[in-house]
Write a protein that holds these residues in place. Sequence first.
Motif, PDB file in Angstrom:
ATOM      1  N   PHE A   1       0.840  -1.198   0.000  1.00  0.00           N
ATOM      2  CA  PHE A   1       0.000   0.000   0.000  1.00  0.00           C
ATOM      3  C   PHE A   1       0.876   1.249   0.000  1.00  0.00           C
ATOM      4  O   PHE A   1       1.918   1.297   0.655  1.00  0.00           O
ATOM      5  N   LYS A   2       0.413   2.265  -0.715  1.00  0.00           N
ATOM      6  CA  LYS A   2       1.115   3.547  -0.719  1.00  0.00           C
ATOM      7  C   LYS A   2       0.902   4.293   0.586  1.00  0.00           C
ATOM      8  O   LYS A   2       1.739   5.088   1.005  1.00  0.00           O
ATOM      9  N   ALA A   3      -0.238   4.067   1.216  1.00  0.00           N
ATOM     10  CA  ALA A   3      -0.552   4.729   2.483  1.00  0.00           C
ATOM     11  C   ALA A   3      -1.633   3.927   3.195  1.00  0.00           C
ATOM     12  O   ALA A   3      -2.316   3.085   2.599  1.00  0.00           O
ATOM     13  N   LEU A   4      -1.789   4.228   4.491  1.00  0.00           N
ATOM     14  CA  LEU A   4      -2.766   3.538   5.336  1.00  0.00           C
ATOM     15  C   LEU A   4      -3.544   4.563   6.147  1.00  0.00           C
ATOM     16  O   LEU A   4      -3.055   5.658   6.422  1.00  0.00           O
ATOM     17  N   ILE A   5      -4.776   4.180   6.546  1.00  0.00           N
ATOM     18  CA  ILE A   5      -5.611   5.032   7.397  1.00  0.00           C
ATOM     19  C   ILE A   5      -6.255   4.136   8.453  1.00  0.00           C
ATOM     20  O   ILE A   5      -6.985   3.201   8.114  1.00  0.00           O
TER      21      ILE A   5
ATOM     22  N   LYS B   1      -5.609  11.669  -1.826  1.00  0.00           N
ATOM     23  CA  LYS B   1      -5.092  12.423  -2.969  1.00  0.00           C
ATOM     24  C   LYS B   1      -3.573  12.564  -2.896  1.00  0.00           C
ATOM     25  O   LYS B   1      -2.876  12.492  -3.907  1.00  0.00           O
ATOM     26  N   GLN B   2      -3.056  12.732  -1.686  1.00  0.00           N
ATOM     27  CA  GLN B   2      -1.619  12.932  -1.505  1.00  0.00           C
ATOM     28  C   GLN B   2      -0.824  11.698  -1.908  1.00  0.00           C
ATOM     29  O   GLN B   2       0.276  11.817  -2.469  1.00  0.00           O
ATOM     30  N   TYR B   3      -1.370  10.503  -1.669  1.00  0.00           N
ATOM     31  CA  TYR B   3      -0.580   9.291  -1.880  1.00  0.00           C
ATOM     32  C   TYR B   3      -1.059   8.401  -3.021  1.00  0.00           C
ATOM     33  O   TYR B   3      -0.307   7.526  -3.447  1.00  0.00           O
ATOM     34  N   ALA B   4      -2.280   8.598  -3.506  1.00  0.00           N
ATOM     35  CA  ALA B   4      -2.819   7.655  -4.476  1.00  0.00           C
ATOM     36  C   ALA B   4      -3.230   8.274  -5.804  1.00  0.00           C
ATOM     37  O   ALA B   4      -3.537   7.536  -6.739  1.00  0.00           O
ATOM     38  N   ARG B   5      -3.229   9.593  -5.921  1.00  0.00           N
ATOM     39  CA  ARG B   5      -3.681  10.196  -7.173  1.00  0.00           C
ATOM     40  C   ARG B   5      -2.499  10.638  -8.025  1.00  0.00           C
ATOM     41  O   ARG B   5      -1.464  11.013  -7.518  1.00  0.00           O
TER      42      ARG B   5
END
Length: 393
Positions: free
Chosen positions: A274-278, A389-393
């Motif tokens: 994953f590029k990022a997690l929440i 948007k910061q990590y996936a777009r």
Amino acid sequence: MFFVFTSCWTTNVRDLASADGTGEWNLSPSAISYASDGTLMIQVDQKGRQVLYQLDTSSWPNPPTPADLKLFDGLMPFGSVMDVTPLPGKSNRVLLSCDSFEHSRQVIIQDLPAQDAGILQPSALRQENFGITKTQVDQIWFPGHEKRLIHAYVLKPSDINRKQKYPLLYVIHGGPQDSWRQVWDKRCHLALFAEHGYIVVAPNPTGSTGYGQQFTDEIQGSWAGKAYSDFERSFDYIYESLDYVDTERAVALGLGYGGYMVNWIQGHDLGRRFKALIADNGTFSLLSHLSSNTQHAILHGLGGPPWLNPEAWREWDPAQHAGNWKTPQLLIHGELNHQRPVSDSLAAFNTLNLQSVETGLLIFPNEGFGIRSPENLLLWYRTVLKWLKQYAR
């Protein structure tokens, strides 16, 4: 099975009971009510939606069998049945409310019995869909742990171009004994994220409700075992089978137990995909549950308290793998959440900072797990969408 209280002077009826105590029906009702004709109206999770059954108990003292359950299959196009209210008098109708991913709550009048599937939809209360259609919602079944088929929903943008690839938002539900089902959920609206240009995949892994009691019970004693295996295999399936999904731009979002699973994923190999997690109201250390206002679920899930079953508490504790955390992560928590204390997100935030991993923190001082304030909910969506948007777009 479930109990039917017949009167103060007679023995209660154990409907759908079995000799081994597991019951003849492998689903667990979420609500039961009486219709005006004396039959039972039973709401139950079933394969990603809440459906309605009717059960005639007039054969008592001869107990009914699962064959006597009649499904209101005519309600399937309306999504999930949320509320059931018998109409007064000798009416052979019930008032229902239904909603789904693509439309908000609507009221329906349903004829009885179930097989006479006459439906009237009053125009006085009209649902809103905001341009979301059924064609945006797909269902997939992928081989999970031990090659057992696992169900997931896939939600797509309304203007999807199949020749393009879209970033992935992988959402993990709470519980763990819960499921993603066809509902209009303002707390985490999957179609809203799809309309922002993401392919949303919402799996129902081991431990989810609606796929048989054994499937639900298999989360016990293995809080991150089989479910994590299901997630790994689902990611492989998405990569191999959904050619419009760009798995190089994937973000995982989890709420409650899903937040716990995001923290677990962060410390394991899947976290690097994953590029990022929440993590929303997630658990960092299982021991923090001892400061919760309820301990039944964690004690049941891990086979007792840590002094009686220390191995399970260590084995499934995300904090034990915190040294492997490398993926940028946003942490969200309600300070009034007394089931999962805010200290968990603070500990996770500090863990990421100490290892120079990009992180963000959003604390709601006047919210618990559920967000009641519309302004806070708007802030929640804006913060999550900004991170995406910061990590996936």
